[in-house]
Design a protein around this motif. Structure first.
Motif, mmCIF file in Angstrom:
data_model
loop_
_atom_site.group_PDB
_atom_site.id
_atom_site.type_symbol
_atom_site.label_atom_id
_atom_site.label_comp_id
_atom_site.label_asym_id
_atom_site.label_seq_id
_atom_site.Cartn_x
_atom_site.Cartn_y
_atom_site.Cartn_z
ATOM 1 N N GLU A 1 0.832 -1.203 0.000
ATOM 2 C CA GLU A 1 0.000 0.000 0.000
ATOM 3 C C GLU A 1 0.868 1.255 0.000
ATOM 4 N N ASP B 1 2.160 1.985 -3.366
ATOM 5 C CA ASP B 1 1.094 2.058 -4.364
ATOM 6 C C ASP B 1 1.079 0.819 -5.263
ATOM 7 N N TRP B 2 1.416 -0.331 -4.661
ATOM 8 C CA TRP B 2 1.404 -1.616 -5.366
ATOM 9 C C TRP B 2 2.143 -1.534 -6.701
ATOM 10 N N TRP C 1 -8.790 3.302 1.071
ATOM 11 C CA TRP C 1 -9.710 3.498 -0.047
ATOM 12 C C TRP C 1 -10.998 4.172 0.417
#
Length: 462
Positions: free
Chosen positions: A218, A221-222, A419
């Protein structure tokens, strides 16, 4: 051979002292985090690594450390692990910078990894099969007590004598635990065969890549290299499994004997403990953030709000442990997972509805009931059908899967929170995030219901 009750119970007390300290450390440090962040002038990423590096060095070697207990004796490995944990706790308290604190926490995680698998391995060796449920009930009550004491002690210590003492408090407890274990826990004959070296290498590298990738996914940001790490880890896991067969044929001791998974309840119990690790590691963060950010509670007040869950588990765990010796672990475990799923859904309902936060006490009590119904029955069912010479390996696998579940849970709930915070107000975002572990509890219900009733075998000693 099992010990007489007069010898087994003091040994259990000695082991639970260290187990309590390990679990206390995970909760007590979380409460002190904002204070040492300010005093050590640490940024957000550094603060995350104070916890992440501990989980990393704790999770990565668990398969190996479980087998070290077989090779050199669980009492010896426990004592070494506790010594490392105690010394590194002193180092944590004396740390003058956040970088030094991160390094000390890494060593602390290694100490925890050495001693944790030995507790379950010894319990399953010193208690007869028909009494292991009662012993594991005390083990579960220890977990409940640490969960209750952690937030309260953390808030009290941090607000009075300083954040350093959340680490210093481990030192006297650690010394007492080492003495008690050396006095009360018996020696066990070590395994003769050497552990396969390639199995160790493949296991450590695979778990490191997987855990690191999930922890940093995470934050990064992958990015593509995160997915590459996870993909390589999965390939290495396949090679690791193949290596277990190769080692067995070559006469070397495999790190994870595949014969363990021929035991139906062991396989299903590990699925259940992955779900449990997923949930118990991931739900405290959104809960405490909900109390502090959505309702303005202090860390100590948030700790008091979580107390009903821990207190309920503390009271019920010994009772459920005794029930595990008399009734089906399958029914008790399935009931516990189901109660936890419903309780988490109840927490979500309160959090997203805007109701007074005191209503969360009801589902929190339900979570305490569910915790008590899962720990001892799932552990007893998983380990009961293993041979004594499989206890070290089985305990290592069980603790490894629990930690992997914890890492998965923290990563999944963290991603869900971030999210939902972009589209919802905080209370709703935190409430929706905890529905992810509710789904994991459904998996736990299924695995428990698929297990076989091994109670009659434990009562006859077969």
């Amino acid at each position: 051979m099992p010990l007489p009750a007069k010898d087994a119970w003091p040994a259990l007390f000695a082991l639970c002292t260290g187990f309590f300290m390990i679990l206390l450390d995970q909760t007590i440090v979380a409460v002190a985090t904002p204070v040492f962040q300010r005093e050590l002038q640490a940024d957000y990423n550094q603060v995350i690594w104070v916890t992440s590096v501990y989980l990393l060095t704790f999770a990565v070697p668990l398969l190996v450390t479980g087998r070290l207990g077989d090779r050199y004796g669980p009492r010896n490995v426990y004592a070494v692990g506790m010594a490392i944990f105690t010394a590194s706790s002193l180092w944590c308290g004396l740390a003058g910078s956040v970088e030094e604190l991160i390094a000390a926490r890494a060593v602390q995680g290694l100490g925890a990894a050495l001693l944790t698998p030995q507790t379950m391995a010894v319990i399953n060796r010193i208690f007869p099969r028909e009494r292991r449920g009662s012993a594991l009930g005390v083990w579960g009550a220890t977990a409940g007590l640490s969960t209750l004491c952690g937030p309260l002690l953390g808030g009290l210590i941090t607000g009075t004598v300083g954040w350093e003492w959340v680490f210093f408090i481990n030192v006297p407890i650690g010394v007492l635990s080492i003495i008690a274990v050396l006095v009360w826990v018996p020696r066990f004959p070590p395994a003769a065969r050497r552990i396969d070296v390639w199995s160790i290498v493949l296991s450590v590298v695979a778990v490191f890549l997987l855990v690191f990738g999930l922890q940093e996914g995470e934050t990064m940001d992958w990015a593509w290299w995160i997915w590459t790490m996870i993909g390589v880890a999965l390939v290495l896991f396949v090679l690791f499994v193949r290596q277990q067969v190769v080692a067995e044929k070559a006469g070397r001791d495999p790190l994870m004997p595949l014969s363990l998974f021929r035991v139906r309840n062991f396989s299903l119990g590990n699925i259940g403990i992955v779900a449990m690790g997923f949930t118990v590691a991931s739900v405290p963060l959104p809960f405490t953030l909900y109390y502090q950010q959505a309702h303005g509670l202090t860390p100590l007040e948030a700790g008091f709000m979580l107390a009903p869950q821990a207190a309920t588990a503390l009271v019920l765990s010994p009772i459920v442990g005794k029930m595990t010796d008399k009734y089906s672990s399958r029914g008790l475990g399935a009931s516990g997972f189901a109660v936890m799923a419903l309780s988490i859904a109840g927490m979500t309902a309160v959090m997203v509805s805007g109701a007074d936060h005191y209503w969360t006490i009801v589902p929190l009590v339900g979570l305490g009931v569910g915790n008590a119904l899962v720990w001892a029955p799932n552990s007893a069912s998983t380990m009961r059908d293993l041979r004594l010479d499989q206890m070290g390996a089985g305990s290592g696998v069980y603790n490894q899967t629990r930690q992997l579940g914890s890492v998965l849970g923290v990563a999944a709930v963290g991603a869900m929170m971030q999210w939902r915070l972009t589209v919802d107000e905080p209370a709703t975002a935190f409430g929706l995030a905890v529905l992810v572990p509710a789904a994991a509890m459904v998996v736990g219900v299924t695995s428990s219901l698929m297990s076989t009733n091994n109670l009659h075998r434990s009562q006859t000693g077969r």
